[in-house]
Design an enzyme around this catalytic site. Structure first.
Site, mmCIF file in Angstrom:
data_model
loop_
_atom_site.group_PDB
_atom_site.id
_atom_site.type_symbol
_atom_site.label_atom_id
_atom_site.label_comp_id
_atom_site.label_asym_id
_atom_site.label_seq_id
_atom_site.Cartn_x
_atom_site.Cartn_y
_atom_site.Cartn_z
ATOM 1 N N LYS A 196 16.609 55.086 25.029
ATOM 2 C CA LYS A 196 16.960 56.507 25.024
ATOM 3 C C LYS A 196 17.098 57.122 26.411
ATOM 4 C CE LYS A 196 15.098 57.424 20.436
ATOM 5 N NZ LYS A 196 14.291 58.340 19.591
ATOM 6 N N ALA B 197 11.467 59.141 23.043
ATOM 7 C CA ALA B 197 11.141 59.983 21.897
ATOM 8 C C ALA B 197 10.162 61.073 22.288
ATOM 9 C CB ALA B 197 10.577 59.132 20.767
ATOM 10 N N ASN C 23 -0.655 58.723 28.012
ATOM 11 C CA ASN C 23 0.196 57.546 28.138
ATOM 12 C C ASN C 23 -0.526 56.457 28.916
ATOM 13 O OD1 ASN C 23 2.960 56.519 27.591
ATOM 14 N ND2 ASN C 23 2.987 56.249 29.813
#
Length: 494
Positions: A292, A358, A377
């Site tokens: 993405k 995302a 993360n």
């Protein structure tokens, strides 16, 4: 449909189950038990459908390991004693490019059995396809077949590019393995005489070939209605092991009577996906994990939302230029508000797990809905970059329990949004490998939104629901973002 049972009765039972989905059947006699191989002459009459006989050698990816003399005798027994009713004889027989036995070829010609003259490379792509087809075809009565294992999607793209020079459909071109799936679905684009499928019950025997099952090919991809003029759309990602997007989009095309098909295009290199799309004439491409962000290097234009989010899940080719869109943000927003039953998230404290493509769209949506958030993360620098874009807090997501991380999760626990691929295709129980928050003890007050939809209940969702948390998977997000993609691709409301 390829049959790889150990007995004829096993093969015939599978044939009955899938008969309505197929036009002909391939008996892979190399899979049969030794005593069953003596009975293969009976198969066409028992099958009641045009039948292809194949005795594939191990060197060509088959199971036959005996000598060529014994294999020649097997072919002879299967083709001999021809019945005056040709439906009781094999309609086709597969001979490899180096298997020339004049008596067998004469018998096939005399009995009305067409020869498929095949060449297989289980390790490398085959180039100069047009020239190889001409070399293989000993006569107009033979159908040349080329099957190879691509090393990359570029090898599949080359196959489609070369097939564009062909003017007839008296050939079979197949790229094997998961990368080669488009060559099976888009058989009409390759002008193929036929394509191969296999029943799901026996797919493990030829899993390396990348067959698709006949029911999926017909019901999801509407194979029998595809032609050279069919518009092609698709989804690219890696590893792209599970996606429901083809069912969603292809159902929409059928409902709107649009001559189009939507297919998976697997590749670890998104630039190769765009090249494939250009080669086969695709004008719309969905983009998923892990492309993405990287896909932005492949486009000529970006819409305002993509520039704001920093990732794209949708490409549309307009006036010869690929333009990037993002429907994840709006799709997630619609799904999230349905889940929470609210008009916005003002006053909510939200944990965003992950910082990939995302997560970027979801962070944009969370900010638009007026929530405060913390980004967690594994790689702290990515969490920092995403959090600072929206004025959020950030925290590292450790492999081992961390008091600091747990404290931050507790602070931002009104809603936890899981945006990573961890848990996809995973079964319980929860582990550190399939649950990104395996160290966190849910209290029952949190709401959990996991963007994964396969399985419908991930290990983290199951664990949260067991203590009373309200949970939601990514199916509604998939639907809502897919509806917007459908309109971008076709110009029509889903």
């Amino acid at each position: 449909m390829t049959l790889t049972g150990r007995t004829l009765s096993e093969d015939l039972a599978l044939l009955e189950k899938y008969r309505n989905y197929i036009d002909m059947v391939e008996l892979r006699a190399d899979f049969l038990n030794t005593d069953e191989r003596l009975l293969i002459r009976r198969f066409p009459a028992l099958a009641g459908i045009p039948s292809l006989l194949t005795i594939r050698r191990s060197i060509d990816g088959g199971q036959y390991v005996e000598g060529e003399g014994a294999r020649t005798v097997m072919f002879a027994r299967a083709l001999s004693f021809a019945d005056s009713d040709r439906s009781k004889n094999f309609a086709y027989v597969d001979f490899e490019d180096d298997f020339y036995v004049p008596s067998l070829q004469d018998a096939a010609l005399a009995f009305g059995t067409r020869i498929i003259r095949s060449v297989h490379d289980m390790n490398n792509p085959i180039k100069n396809v047009v020239g190889r087809l001409d070399d293989l075809r000993a006569s107009n009565y033979e159908i040349p077949k080329i099957a190879f294992m691509p090393r990359s999607l570029s090898d599949v793209t080359d196959l489609f590019r070369e097939a564009g020079q062909l003017t007839d459909n008296q050939h079979i071109l197949i790229a094997m393995g998961p990368l080669g799936l488009p060559s099976r679905i888009l058989s009409a684009k390759l002008k193929n005489y036929l394509t191969f499928v296999s029943p799901v019950e026996k797919s493990e025997g030829i899993s390396n070939l990348g067959h698709i099952d006949p029911k999926t090919l017909q019901e999801v991809y509407h194979f029998s209605s595809l032609s050279e003029t069919t518009k092609v759309f698709g989804i690219t990602g890696w590893p792209l092991t599970a996606t429901s997007s083809p069912e969603l989009h292809n159902s929409g095309y059928a409902e709107h009577n649009i001559n189009a098909v939507y297919i998976p295009v697997k590749t670890p290199n998104v630039k190769e996906a765009v090249d494939f799309a250009d080669t086969v004439g695709m004008t719309g491409l969905s983009v998923t994990v892990s492309h993405k962000e990287k896909v932005l290097e492949c486009v000529g234009e970006q819409d305002e939302k993509v520039r704001a989010i920093g990732s794209s899940n949708t490409l549309v080719k307009q006036d010869g230029v690929w333009k990037a869109y993002n429907t994840d943000g709006t799709g997630f927003t619609a799904a999230l508000l349905k889940f929470t039953g609210t008009k916005d998230l003002h006053g909510w404290k939200v944990s965003i797990i992950g910082a990939g493509g995302a997560a970027k769209a979801i962070a944009w949506a969370v900010k638009s809905l007026r929530a405060k958030a913390c980004v967690f993360n594994r790689t702290l620098s990515k969490a920092v970059a995403l959090a600072e874009r929206y004025g959020f807090e950030y925290e590292v997501l450790p492999k081992e329990p961390s008091v600091k991380t747990v404290r931050a999760l507790r602070k931002y626990s009104d809603l936890i949004i899981q945006t990573t691929s961890v848990g996809m295709n995973a079964a319980p129980p929860s582990t550190a490998e399939n649950d990104p928050l395996s160290f966190y003890a849910f209290t029952g007050k949190e709401m959990l939104f996991d963007i994964i939809y396969v399985p419908s209940v991930t290990p983290i969702m199951r664990r949260a629901s067991e203590v009373g948390c309200k949970v939601c998977n990514g199916w509604d997000m998939l639907r809502f973002q897919g509806y917007e993609q459908f309109e971008l691709f076709t110009g029509e409301k889903y």
